[in-house]
Scaffold this motif. Structure first.
Motif, PDB file in Angstrom:
ATOM      1  N   HIS A 158      -6.220  -2.581   5.572  1.00  0.00           N
ATOM      2  CA  HIS A 158      -4.942  -1.887   5.447  1.00  0.00           C
ATOM      3  C   HIS A 158      -4.625  -1.082   6.700  1.00  0.00           C
ATOM      4  O   HIS A 158      -5.518  -0.585   7.372  1.00  0.00           O
ATOM      5  CB  HIS A 158      -4.951  -1.054   4.151  1.00  0.00           C
TER       6      HIS A 158
ATOM      7  N   ASP B  80       1.942   2.841   3.290  1.00  0.00           N
ATOM      8  CA  ASP B  80       0.957   3.918   3.163  1.00  0.00           C
ATOM      9  C   ASP B  80       1.670   5.236   2.810  1.00  0.00           C
ATOM     10  O   ASP B  80       1.222   6.312   3.194  1.00  0.00           O
ATOM     11  CB  ASP B  80       0.108   4.081   4.438  1.00  0.00           C
TER      12      ASP B  80
ATOM     13  N   HIS C 162       0.861   5.324  -1.855  1.00  0.00           N
ATOM     14  CA  HIS C 162       0.209   6.294  -2.747  1.00  0.00           C
ATOM     15  C   HIS C 162       1.269   7.038  -3.552  1.00  0.00           C
ATOM     16  O   HIS C 162       1.560   8.206  -3.297  1.00  0.00           O
ATOM     17  CB  HIS C 162      -0.642   7.268  -1.936  1.00  0.00           C
TER      18      HIS C 162
ATOM     19  N   GLU D 255      -8.635   2.501  -2.143  1.00  0.00           N
ATOM     20  CA  GLU D 255      -9.058   2.038  -0.850  1.00  0.00           C
ATOM     21  C   GLU D 255     -10.440   2.563  -0.511  1.00  0.00           C
ATOM     22  O   GLU D 255     -10.755   3.720  -0.796  1.00  0.00           O
ATOM     23  CB  GLU D 255      -8.043   2.443   0.221  1.00  0.00           C
TER      24      GLU D 255
ATOM     25  N   HIS E 187       0.838  -1.212   0.000  1.00  0.00           N
ATOM     26  CA  HIS E 187       0.000   0.000   0.000  1.00  0.00           C
ATOM     27  C   HIS E 187       0.870   1.257   0.000  1.00  0.00           C
ATOM     28  O   HIS E 187       1.433   1.628   1.026  1.00  0.00           O
ATOM     29  CB  HIS E 187      -0.889  -0.027   1.255  1.00  0.00           C
TER      30      HIS E 187
HETATM   31 NI    NI Z   1      -3.870   4.686   2.040  1.00  0.00          NI
END
Ligand code: NI
Length: 257
Positions: A156, A206, A11, A95, A9
């Motif tokens: 997550h 993340d 971005h 997500e 995960h």
């Molecule tokens: Ni996220």
């Protein structure tokens, strides 16, 4: 042998990577990263995630709308997402979920589009990636009510209890741990790392958020996933290679890669 990790995960489409995105992605391999999943957060970022995945072999995309932006969701957006899933680099829906910490969208609106996007995941038969912040009970209830044969996905940056983790696993989910497991005071993620079998765990950054120790406060990036793996290895008293290998295998199995 060099250790290779999968970041489940990150971005990479985020604005904070605008200045060095290509450079960063091109150096992933040398920094011990095998694969990265870039989830979308709204229509625009989902589109950007797909573009990045199209450009780089080692990046996969998920598409969906984060609870923060669910107030902008329409059925037309669902149809656009559906079109995106025809791309073979799009491997999941997400997500999606609920965020009762920020409450950026009305809770009823969040719940509606969480359900609609679970239905999309069912429709296109893809795993879905769940964001749950301070909404554990409603997230569980909705996933349970919308459960179907073939339900599968990721909770997550898991922040709930060991008991809840076990319930989500029963529903077909994997538990992904991120930067918070490295925080000194984060007792619950450490307990989850200890009690949940490695076969059900994934690791993530993340990025650019939730940077692990020792880089806490700085921009996060996929190569820092090794600090998450190292913490889990210490907690489970396993070699970090085993954590890297098993979480990679779990990821590939879930997304059929
Ligand atoms: Ni996220």
């Amino acid at each position: 042998m060099e250790i290779k990790y999968v970041d489940s995960h990150a971005h990479l489409d985020d604005d904070r990577f605008n200045d060095d995105r290509d450079e960063l992605i091109n150096s992933l391999k040398n920094n011990g990263i095998d694969l990265v999943l870039n989830p979308g957060a709204d229509l625009k970022s989902s589109k950007n995630a797909v573009n990045i995945a199209n450009k780089y072999k080692n990046i996969y995309a998920a598409i969906g709308c984060h609870p923060h932006d669910s107030k902008y969701m329409t059925y037309e957006t669902i149809e656009i997402f559906k079109e995106y899933t025809k791309n073979e680099k799009v491997v999941g829906i997400g997500e999606i979920g609920l965020d009762y910490y920020y409450d950026n969208s009305d809770r009823e609106v969040q719940k509606k589009w969480f359900r609609e996007q679970i239905k999309l995941a069912k429709d296109v038969d893809l795993p879905y990636i769940v964001h749950d912040r301070d909404a554990h009970e409603d997230v569980y209830r909705i996933i349970n009510e919308e459960h179907y044969d073939g339900t599968r996905g990721i909770i997550h940056c898991f922040s709930s209890s060991v008991e809840m983790a076990k319930e989500f696993i029963k529903l077909g989910f994997m538990i992904s741990l991120g930067g918070p497991v490295t925080f000194k005071k984060a007792k619950t993620p450490k307990l989850v790392a200890k009690e949940i079998p490695l076969e059900y765990l994934l690791i993530e950054t993340d990025s650019p958020y939730l940077t692990p120790v020792p880089y806490r406060g700085k921009r996060n990036e996929p190569s820092y996933v090794k600090y998450v793996a190292e913490e889990i290895a210490i907690i489970k008293n396993l070699p970090v290679e085993v954590v890297a290998e098993q979480t990679k295998e779990n990821f590939k199995k879930l997304f059929k890669l």
